[in-house]
Scaffold this motif. Structure first.
Motif, mmCIF file in Angstrom:
data_model
loop_
_atom_site.group_PDB
_atom_site.id
_atom_site.type_symbol
_atom_site.label_atom_id
_atom_site.label_comp_id
_atom_site.label_asym_id
_atom_site.label_seq_id
_atom_site.Cartn_x
_atom_site.Cartn_y
_atom_site.Cartn_z
ATOM 1 N N THR A 53 10.222 -44.016 65.865
ATOM 2 C CA THR A 53 8.960 -44.234 65.155
ATOM 3 C C THR A 53 8.083 -42.984 65.174
ATOM 4 O OG1 THR A 53 7.770 -45.016 67.114
ATOM 5 C CG2 THR A 53 8.930 -46.684 65.792
ATOM 6 N N THR A 55 3.691 -42.335 64.415
ATOM 7 C CA THR A 55 2.427 -42.993 64.083
ATOM 8 C C THR A 55 1.442 -42.011 63.468
ATOM 9 O OG1 THR A 55 2.715 -44.546 65.913
ATOM 10 C CG2 THR A 55 0.508 -44.353 64.976
ATOM 11 N N GLU A 101 4.434 -45.672 61.076
ATOM 12 C CA GLU A 101 3.328 -46.607 61.205
ATOM 13 C C GLU A 101 2.036 -45.912 60.788
ATOM 14 O OE1 GLU A 101 0.968 -49.387 64.523
ATOM 15 O OE2 GLU A 101 2.637 -48.095 65.140
ATOM 16 N N LYS A 103 -2.027 -46.253 60.944
ATOM 17 C CA LYS A 103 -3.177 -46.927 61.545
ATOM 18 C C LYS A 103 -4.453 -46.416 60.872
ATOM 19 C CE LYS A 103 -1.433 -47.905 66.203
ATOM 20 N NZ LYS A 103 -1.691 -47.762 67.662
ATOM 21 N N VAL A 126 -1.688 -41.381 68.546
ATOM 22 C CA VAL A 126 -1.386 -41.062 67.154
ATOM 23 C C VAL A 126 -0.821 -39.644 67.092
ATOM 24 C CG1 VAL A 126 -2.438 -40.597 64.896
ATOM 25 C CG2 VAL A 126 -3.076 -42.649 66.186
#
Length: 422
Positions: A53, A55, A101, A103, A126
């Protein structure tokens, strides 16, 4: 008509912003969760990236007067990354496939909230911030991001400071600098007969940048006379007094460097109330046909002009365009945005997603350093939705990722390319 101009001089920087904790000794530049290299000699991951992943964070106005375009800065990016995630993710240059992802953090166009959002992004691990709208809000945490070696990139501000690699080594703007937009209109106006120009600008780097580019472009043009110039504050509730004074000049062209959506609409309406019907110039981020021009009855004026580098889904010319069809589908399914967008920021953030994918595909190390290295190597990339004659190029020091724009004229539903200003 397109233009590619060198950035204007930057004479001010933000200072005195506190930072979060310094990186631990021995960490690779950009930091990591555990510090240093792993025991097997591999480079340690920066915060926000694992083997599966990555972010991203977006600090942007999701409430307040600029919530319309602010919401778009998240929706387009989420739409693009959502579509890639649905396909299984993005294969990075290190051979690992990762899902992305996104945010979002609401700053309500308030610099102090934006700074708090940055601190929260650090706490949330992040990897990088991107796409966020606003010059004062992005400036509020620029120095903190530099100190933390935290990428603040492909953001939606035309402030040249963010595209100066010496002053802003962990930053990069996405949209053309304000001077480029103002200059593009000035260049076309200088080739379009005799004109008297009235100027109203936002009294900050945003408004001043537009006026600077415009004035440089018309300098020495004997057919252009600036007959009035006034400013307003971004916190003003009305500019009726300025419009009344400028209307008295008899200008046939109104250069309105304004960023606040409600003020643009009320300005269009006030000018009509005064019986003043000049041709208008509006910045790209406050020129939406459906959200601004139609409520302001812009069709009453002989011409409303702006600049663009993205296809407009509302324009009949792009109704069946493959990029537009895919974009609208992704926006609805993955961006939580069911209607055709009223603001170009939805398209811009979708382009940002595509540009980031190019960078990710070349990253061979899971670090912020490697990300920044490859971010500055994107050359002549035609992102989805880009107009012919425009491209993403991050290799020119002092220029944002997109530096070319096309002057367009409002046609009642969307925009068409403008050859002259009548």
């Amino acid at each position: 008509m397109s233009t590619l101009r060198t950035k204007a001089r930057v004479t001010s920087v933000v200072a005195g912003i506190g930072i979060v904790a310094l990186l631990a000794a021995g960490c690779s530049r950009g930091g990591d969760s555990g510090g240093g290299e792993s025991t097997d000699g591999a480079v340690a991951n920066s915060p926000g990236i694992t083997d599966t992943t990555l972010t991203l964070g977006v600090s942007t106005p999701l409430s307040g007067a600029t919530a319309g375009p602010g919401t778009c800065t998240v929706a387009g990016l989420a739409a693009y990354m959502g579509a890639r995630n649905a396909e299984g993710g993005i294969e990075f240059g290190d051979g690992k496939t990762r899902t992305i992802e996104v945010k979002s953090y609401d700053d309500a166009y308030d610099p102090q909230k934006a700074l708090a959002n940055f601190q929260q992004m650090v706490a949330d691990d992040v990897f990088a911030a991107t796409s966020g709208l606003g010059t004062p809000t992005n400036r509020a945490w620029r120095e903190a991001a530099i100190d933390e070696e935290f990428p603040q990139v492909l953001i939606m501000t035309g402030d040249p400071l963010f595209s100066d690699p010496e002053e802003s080594p962990w930053q990069l703007g996405f949209v053309p600098v304000y001077q480029n937009e103002g200059a593009a209109f000035g260049e076309l106006l200088a080739e379009s007969g005799d004109h008297k120009v009235a100027i109203l600008y936002q009294n900050d780097d945003y408004g001043q940048g537009y006026v600077e580019g415009f004035k440089e472009a018309v300098a020495g043009a004997s057919n252009i006379e600036i007959v009035g110039e006034l400013s307003y504050e971004a916190t003003d509730a009305s500019v009726d007094a300025q419009l009344t004074e400028l209307a008295a000049t008899g200008a046939d062209v109104f250069f309105n460097a304004m960023s606040i959506t409600p003020l643009v609409i009320s300005s269009l309406q006030k000018a009509q109330e005064l019986g003043w019907l000049p041709s208008w110039f509006l910045p790209s981020n406050t020129s939406s046909p459906t959200a601004i021009l139609q409520p302001g009855n812009a069709a009453a004026f002989p011409g409303v002009y702006s600049v663009s580098f993205s296809k407009a889904p509302a324009s009949p010319a792009f109704a069946e365009d493959e990029d537009v069809v895919t974009f609208l589908s992704d926006l609805k399914e993955y961006g939580d945005y069911p209607d055709p967008p009223a603001f170009p920021h939805c398209m811009w953030s979708y382009m940002i997603g595509a540009t980031l994918e190019q960078v990710f595909q070349n990253m061979t190390e899971p670090t912020r350093d490697d990300f920044m290295l490859h971010l500055r190597e994107v050359t002549d990339f035609t992102a989805p939705l880009m107009l012919p004659g425009t491209a993403v190029n991050t290799t020119v020091p002092g220029e944002p990722a997109v530096s070319s724009v096309i002057v367009q004229k409002y046609n009642g539903t969307g925009y068409s390319d403008a050859d002259s200003i009548g």
